[in-house]
Design an enzyme around this catalytic site. Structure first.
Site, PDB file in Angstrom:
ATOM      1  N   LYS A  54     -58.468 -27.862 -13.169  1.00 59.54           N
ATOM      2  CA  LYS A  54     -59.038 -28.114 -11.822  1.00 59.54           C
ATOM      3  C   LYS A  54     -58.084 -27.616 -10.608  1.00 59.54           C
ATOM      4  O   LYS A  54     -58.028 -28.011  -9.732  1.00 59.54           O
ATOM      5  CB  LYS A  54     -59.317 -29.673 -11.463  1.00 59.54           C
ATOM      6  CG  LYS A  54     -60.094 -30.279 -12.265  1.00 59.54           C
ATOM      7  CD  LYS A  54     -61.212 -29.701 -13.293  1.00 59.54           C
ATOM      8  CE  LYS A  54     -62.466 -29.519 -12.380  1.00 59.54           C
ATOM      9  NZ  LYS A  54     -63.392 -28.889 -13.131  1.00 59.54           N
TER      10      LYS A  54
ATOM     11  N   SER B 210     -60.684 -33.751  -8.059  1.00 63.48           N
ATOM     12  CA  SER B 210     -61.600 -32.784  -8.654  1.00 63.48           C
ATOM     13  C   SER B 210     -61.925 -33.244 -10.003  1.00 63.48           C
ATOM     14  O   SER B 210     -63.062 -33.447 -10.593  1.00 63.48           O
ATOM     15  CB  SER B 210     -61.000 -31.536  -8.528  1.00 63.48           C
ATOM     16  OG  SER B 210     -61.860 -30.363  -9.228  1.00 63.48           O
TER      17      SER B 210
ATOM     18  N   HIS C  59     -55.194 -23.825 -20.548  1.00 63.50           N
ATOM     19  CA  HIS C  59     -54.794 -24.926 -19.663  1.00 63.50           C
ATOM     20  C   HIS C  59     -53.604 -25.700 -20.656  1.00 63.50           C
ATOM     21  O   HIS C  59     -53.132 -26.733 -20.178  1.00 63.50           O
ATOM     22  CB  HIS C  59     -56.024 -26.082 -19.776  1.00 63.50           C
ATOM     23  CG  HIS C  59     -56.875 -25.852 -18.754  1.00 63.50           C
ATOM     24  ND1 HIS C  59     -56.768 -25.274 -17.568  1.00 63.50           N
ATOM     25  CD2 HIS C  59     -58.220 -26.117 -19.111  1.00 63.50           C
ATOM     26  CE1 HIS C  59     -58.030 -25.074 -16.993  1.00 63.50           C
ATOM     27  NE2 HIS C  59     -58.997 -25.479 -17.671  1.00 63.50           N
TER      28      HIS C  59
HETATM   29  S1  PPS Z   1     -61.464 -26.087 -14.935  1.00 59.75           S
HETATM   30  O1  PPS Z   1     -62.704 -26.736 -15.238  1.00 59.75           O
HETATM   31  O2  PPS Z   1     -60.501 -26.779 -15.031  1.00 59.75           O
HETATM   32  O3  PPS Z   1     -61.321 -24.736 -15.335  1.00 59.75           O
HETATM   33  O4  PPS Z   1     -61.751 -26.057 -13.141  1.00 59.75           O
HETATM   34  P1  PPS Z   1     -60.754 -24.941 -12.269  1.00 59.75           P
HETATM   35  O5  PPS Z   1     -61.724 -23.889 -12.218  1.00 59.75           O
HETATM   36  O6  PPS Z   1     -59.676 -24.709 -12.601  1.00 59.75           O
HETATM   37  O7  PPS Z   1     -60.891 -25.573 -10.868  1.00 59.75           O
HETATM   38  C1  PPS Z   1     -62.047 -26.158 -10.049  1.00 59.75           C
HETATM   39  C2  PPS Z   1     -62.119 -26.264  -8.858  1.00 59.75           C
HETATM   40  O8  PPS Z   1     -61.822 -24.893  -8.116  1.00 59.75           O
HETATM   41  C3  PPS Z   1     -62.914 -24.636  -7.134  1.00 59.75           C
HETATM   42  N1  PPS Z   1     -63.364 -23.436  -6.908  1.00 59.75           N
HETATM   43  C4  PPS Z   1     -63.044 -22.685  -5.933  1.00 59.75           C
HETATM   44  N2  PPS Z   1     -62.595 -22.750  -4.770  1.00 59.75           N
HETATM   45  C5  PPS Z   1     -62.519 -21.800  -3.796  1.00 59.75           C
HETATM   46  N3  PPS Z   1     -63.177 -20.473  -4.091  1.00 59.75           N
HETATM   47  C6  PPS Z   1     -64.032 -20.431  -5.112  1.00 59.75           C
HETATM   48  N4  PPS Z   1     -64.674 -19.290  -5.382  1.00 59.75           N
HETATM   49  C7  PPS Z   1     -63.896 -21.419  -6.019  1.00 59.75           C
HETATM   50  N5  PPS Z   1     -64.539 -21.406  -7.398  1.00 59.75           N
HETATM   51  C8  PPS Z   1     -63.900 -22.620  -7.834  1.00 59.75           C
HETATM   52  C9  PPS Z   1     -63.921 -25.726  -7.432  1.00 59.75           C
HETATM   53  O9  PPS Z   1     -64.546 -25.857  -6.278  1.00 59.75           O
HETATM   54  C10 PPS Z   1     -63.289 -26.957  -7.975  1.00 59.75           C
HETATM   55  O10 PPS Z   1     -62.425 -27.732  -7.020  1.00 59.75           O
HETATM   56  P2  PPS Z   1     -63.134 -28.977  -6.523  1.00 59.75           P
HETATM   57  O11 PPS Z   1     -62.163 -29.466  -5.566  1.00 59.75           O
HETATM   58  O12 PPS Z   1     -63.757 -30.134  -7.423  1.00 59.75           O
HETATM   59  O13 PPS Z   1     -64.373 -28.405  -5.422  1.00 59.75           O
END
Ligand code: PPS
Length: 278
Positions: free
Chosen positions: A44, A129, A99
């Site tokens: 996340k 998140s 991870h």
């Molecule tokens: S995972 O499941 O662990 O692989 O999740 P991960 O991709 O690490 O993190 C998910 C959060 O990243 C945000 N996200 C983004 N933020 C900005 N721009 C883009 N393009 C983008 N894509 C993914 C996503 O909204 C998750 O954060 P939260 O706070 O839940 O919205």
């Protein structure tokens, strides 16, 4: 599928996509090559966003690859049942996601020149998140309330273990030339400069119009609409909903204070400038 975790050496893993043999083999047998690029995060923290950006850097902004191949096959998760065989059978330079906590990462990395892009994010937002994400799934123990998840997070009883331990251990590598430390918040604040930084680190050169294409196709909206990146081909439920979390809307005052205390205690050995979070 069970409402619990798969435990490996004290680290909880989700119950689907993970098995002990693969996690063990990843650490002991997987050979990281000098030409590999690894995207390393605590869950996340912006993993999928970074994968999309790095894929687009590789194609110089051409969206064809990101729109035709699922994100988990473009940069497979090394420790997962699907990712591990894909990676060991892939020739040439590989994009690898992970991870894994430091102590479970492939030992071969430590004597290689492979590059790691390591992203950290305010753990309070990571917590919120994670809570919303995991409570929608059936492959980890269901926290049922944010209060419960908060307690588990502080103890490290959540998927991939303690944020504090994960982060402390990986941060100990931050001065190595082959690791680039990034903050989710910095990428968000100035995505263009961040992309340039990634290019420098990866030894890639993009023309201004190519850089603009990387920016365009990795935006939140573009990723949400890309079915190869939004997880909708597995389940609608996991697609991000577009409201980037703000922990302040979810923590109580007491939780915020408790978190600060734990944070200061556990992260005391690092310069505070590393964590400019409020
Ligand atoms: S995972 O499941 O662990 O692989 O999740 P991960 O991709 O690490 O993190 C998910 C959060 O990243 C945000 N996200 C983004 N933020 C900005 N721009 C883009 N393009 C983008 N894509 C993914 C996503 O909204 C998750 O954060 P939260 O706070 O839940 O919205």
């Amino acid at each position: 599928i069970s409402d619990d975790y798969l435990w490996f050496e004290g680290i909880p893993f989700p119950t689907i996509e993970y098995e002990k043999e693969i996690i063990e083999e990843t650490r002991n047998m997987f050979v990281i090559r000098d030409e590999d690029t690894v995207i390393l995060t605590y869950p996340k923290s912006g993993t999928n966003w970074l994968i999309e950006i790095v894929c687009l850097i590789q194609t110089k902004g051409d969206p064809n690859w990101i729109q035709s191949v699922p994100i988990w096959d473009r940069s497979p998760w090394i420790e997962s049942q699907r990712g591990y065989p894909l990676l060991i059978n892939k020739e040439g330079p590989r994009l690898i996601s992970s991870h894994l906590p430091f102590q479970l990462f492939p030992k071969s990395f430590f004597s290689s020149k492979a590059k790691i892009l390591y992203v950290i994010r305010n753990p309070r937002d990571v917590l919120v998140s994670g809570y919303f994400f995991w409570s929608k799934t059936k492959f980890v123990k269901n926290p049922r309330s944010l209060t419960t998840y908060f307690e588990w997070f502080i103890k490290g009883n959540v998927a991939f273990g303690s944020w504090f331990e994960h982060t402390c251990a990986w941060l100990s590598m931050r001065k190595r030339d082959n690791l680039l430390l990034l903050r989710y918040e910095d990428i968000k604040k100035d995505t263009k400069s961040s992309i340039k930084k990634f290019c420098d680190f990866l030894g890639k050169k993009l023309e201004p119009d190519e850089l603009d294409m990387v920016l365009k196709y990795s935006s939140f909206q573009a990723m949400k609409e890309n079915k190869m990146s939004n997880f909708s081909i597995i389940t609608e439920d996991l697609a991000p909903n577009g409201t980037t979390r703000d922990w302040k809307n979810h923590f109580t005052v007491a939780q915020a204070e408790d978190f600060d205390k734990v944070f200061q205690e556990k992260m005391a050995g690092f310069p505070p400038g590393l964590f400019p979070w409020e």
